[in-house]
Design a protein around this motif. Structure first.
Motif, mmCIF file in Angstrom:
data_model
loop_
_atom_site.group_PDB
_atom_site.id
_atom_site.type_symbol
_atom_site.label_atom_id
_atom_site.label_comp_id
_atom_site.label_asym_id
_atom_site.label_seq_id
_atom_site.Cartn_x
_atom_site.Cartn_y
_atom_site.Cartn_z
ATOM 1 N N GLU A 156 -48.518 -28.557 -5.161
ATOM 2 C CA GLU A 156 -48.313 -28.151 -6.547
ATOM 3 C C GLU A 156 -49.558 -28.438 -7.378
ATOM 4 O OE1 GLU A 156 -45.067 -28.466 -10.192
ATOM 5 O OE2 GLU A 156 -45.065 -30.016 -8.631
ATOM 6 N N ARG A 157 -50.182 -29.592 -7.173
ATOM 7 C CA ARG A 157 -51.427 -29.908 -7.879
ATOM 8 C C ARG A 157 -52.496 -28.865 -7.557
ATOM 9 N NH1 ARG A 157 -52.806 -35.809 -6.030
ATOM 10 N NH2 ARG A 157 -54.631 -35.518 -7.401
ATOM 11 N N VAL A 160 -51.785 -25.561 -9.440
ATOM 12 C CA VAL A 160 -52.173 -25.653 -10.847
ATOM 13 C C VAL A 160 -53.678 -25.438 -10.990
ATOM 14 C CG1 VAL A 160 -52.384 -27.239 -12.806
ATOM 15 C CG2 VAL A 160 -50.233 -27.129 -11.515
ATOM 16 N N LYS A 161 -54.463 -26.040 -10.095
ATOM 17 C CA LYS A 161 -55.916 -25.886 -10.157
ATOM 18 C C LYS A 161 -56.334 -24.450 -9.831
ATOM 19 C CE LYS A 161 -60.088 -27.342 -10.763
ATOM 20 N NZ LYS A 161 -60.563 -27.766 -12.108
ATOM 21 N N GLU A 163 -54.591 -21.798 -10.409
ATOM 22 C CA GLU A 163 -54.248 -21.023 -11.596
ATOM 23 C C GLU A 163 -55.338 -21.167 -12.661
ATOM 24 O OE1 GLU A 163 -51.678 -18.651 -14.158
ATOM 25 O OE2 GLU A 163 -51.799 -18.953 -11.991
ATOM 26 N N GLU A 164 -55.806 -22.387 -12.874
ATOM 27 C CA GLU A 164 -56.859 -22.625 -13.862
ATOM 28 C C GLU A 164 -58.132 -21.865 -13.501
ATOM 29 O OE1 GLU A 164 -57.406 -26.810 -14.001
ATOM 30 O OE2 GLU A 164 -55.500 -27.223 -15.006
ATOM 31 N N ASP A 203 -42.443 -27.373 -11.096
ATOM 32 C CA ASP A 203 -42.115 -27.063 -12.484
ATOM 33 C C ASP A 203 -42.128 -25.563 -12.761
ATOM 34 O OD1 ASP A 203 -41.846 -29.742 -13.141
ATOM 35 O OD2 ASP A 203 -43.969 -29.965 -13.666
ATOM 36 N N ASP A 204 -43.022 -24.831 -12.079
ATOM 37 C CA ASP A 204 -43.188 -23.402 -12.360
ATOM 38 C C ASP A 204 -43.206 -22.635 -11.032
ATOM 39 O OD1 ASP A 204 -43.894 -20.871 -13.180
ATOM 40 O OD2 ASP A 204 -45.529 -21.509 -14.490
ATOM 41 N N VAL A 208 -46.425 -20.936 -8.763
ATOM 42 C CA VAL A 208 -46.727 -21.438 -7.424
ATOM 43 C C VAL A 208 -46.674 -20.307 -6.406
ATOM 44 C CG1 VAL A 208 -45.930 -22.958 -5.570
ATOM 45 C CG2 VAL A 208 -46.030 -23.812 -7.921
#
Length: 383
Positions: A156-157, A160-161, A163-164, A203-204, A208
């Protein structure tokens, strides 16, 4: 290179290289030689490279002007990078790899940090209008008894990266988890179950699923005796992204043939895992972690698995090459994946030829490496 609506490359993990200097040397020496065999110099689409970077090479590529220099070299040579193989973290040739290729696994910060570095690289390399992928291991290896909660947290971490970086560089970037025999998940059923458990913790989930999917290796899914069309249909219908397709073949043999059993001993070598899976007449599977374990089991039980009707070995052999009788290959699974592409042209945009075992193939299957890879391109095009 463009391939229908997709991009096709061969994975440069076939070339021994751990530092960035060694990696670039392999690209200049081997990859350009392959390019000149399969692509005309003025091809408007350019020549696609499936890059393999070790953790050391990735770190070195991000130092000083190395990345900008590499981008300039790619442009000069009419080449581009759309995907990176991030499964092997460290040494991948000339040493005992086997279970080490799963280390560090996705329970560790080392695996997370390395993968993020690969995305920092692909985000800057992949041309605008083309999505960029990284492939990685299926979480861990079954024998590690990994903490799945830690795998979920790190994935998940990573999402998120990704996506950024996708937003920062205006690129569609995605990670493909590659199921493999004895991986933390290894076939269609286990892949679906893993993602069900994983997505229930995040969370999302939609973000993901956009950034993490499946790297579908035709050798690996054939080893599991999964049907290609049914497998891809199931994964896609579950909303999973097919991040990349690895085109590769495994060995097949008749477990009831003494001649075949003797022939497969030629493929018992100490570098890579060569898992053995047997199919019985009730569609049940018997798994062995490696060829030596398979032979040891036969000797201890004094049995030839009387119910087994087919056996398959995790040994990547060239796509165009059927081994001499009595052995066979799982080439049909790769053919079926390409048929699936013809019928579903948008299911995946990344295809990669991956026959990394060239250096340990028996002598009768070896030809100059650039010729082998060029023949694999020709085989894929002919399908």
């Amino acid at each position: 290179m463009k391939f229908h609506n997709a991009h096709l490359a061969y994975c440069t993990n076939i070339h021994p290289a751990e530092s960035w200097e060694e990696t670039l040397h392999a690209l200049k020496t081997h990859t350009l030689a392959v390019r000149d065999k399969v692509l005309t110099p003025d091809s408007p689409s350019g020549y696609a490279i499936g890059l393999r970077l070790s953790a050391r090479a990735a770190s070195e590529l991000l130092e000083e002007s190395n990345l900008s220099d590499f981008k300039a070299w790619l442009e000069k040579e009419n080449c581009y990078v759309f995907t990176i193989n991030g499964f092997p973290y460290g040494d991948f040739h000339g040493t005992r790899v086997k279970e080490k290729v799963f280390q560090p696994d996705w329970t560790t910060d080392e695996r997370l940090d390395y993968t993020i570095q690969l995305f920092e690289i692909i985000a800057q390399l992949v041309p605008k209008g083309i999505d960029g992928s990284v492939s990685t291991l299926p979480g861990s290896h079954k024998t590690f008894h990994a903490d799945e909660a830690a795998i979920f947290t790190n994935l998940e971490r990573c999402a998120v990266k990704i996506e950024e970086l996708s937003q920062q560089y205006d690129r569609d970037l995605h990670l493909g988890l590659e199921p493999e025999p004895l991986g933390h998940f290894e076939n269609t059923e286990e892949s679906l179950a893993f993602f069900d458990r994983f997505l229930a913790t995040v969370d999302d989930p939609e973000m993901v699923k956009r950034r993490i999917g499946i790297n579908y290796d035709t050798c690996h899914f054939a080893l599991e005796f999964d049907d290609c069309k049914k497998s891809l249909d199931a994964l896609i219908n579950a909303g999973l992204r097919i991040s990349k397709v690895h085109l590769s073949s495994a060995l097949e043999f008749d477990p009831q043939s003494d001649e075949a059993m003797e022939s497969i001993r030629n493929f018992d070598e100490p570098t890579y895992f060569h898992q053995v899976i047997l199919l019985d007449n009730n569609r049940g599977l018997t798994r062995h972690p490696d060829l030596p374990d398979f032979f040891a089991d036969l000797e201890q039980s004094n049995s030839s698995h009387p119910d087994a009707i087919a056996g398959r070995i995790h040994f990547h052999i060239p796509l165009y090459s059927e081994p001499e009788a009595p052995l066979k290959s799982t080439q049909d699974h790769a053919v079926d994946a390409l048929k699936y592409l013809a019928e579903n042209p948008n299911f995946c945009s990344h295809f990669e030829i991956e026959t990394y075992t060239w250096g340990v193939l028996p002598d009768d299957l070896q030809i100059p490496i650039e010729d082998q890879i060029a023949l694999e391109y020709e085989w894929v095009s002919n399908q």
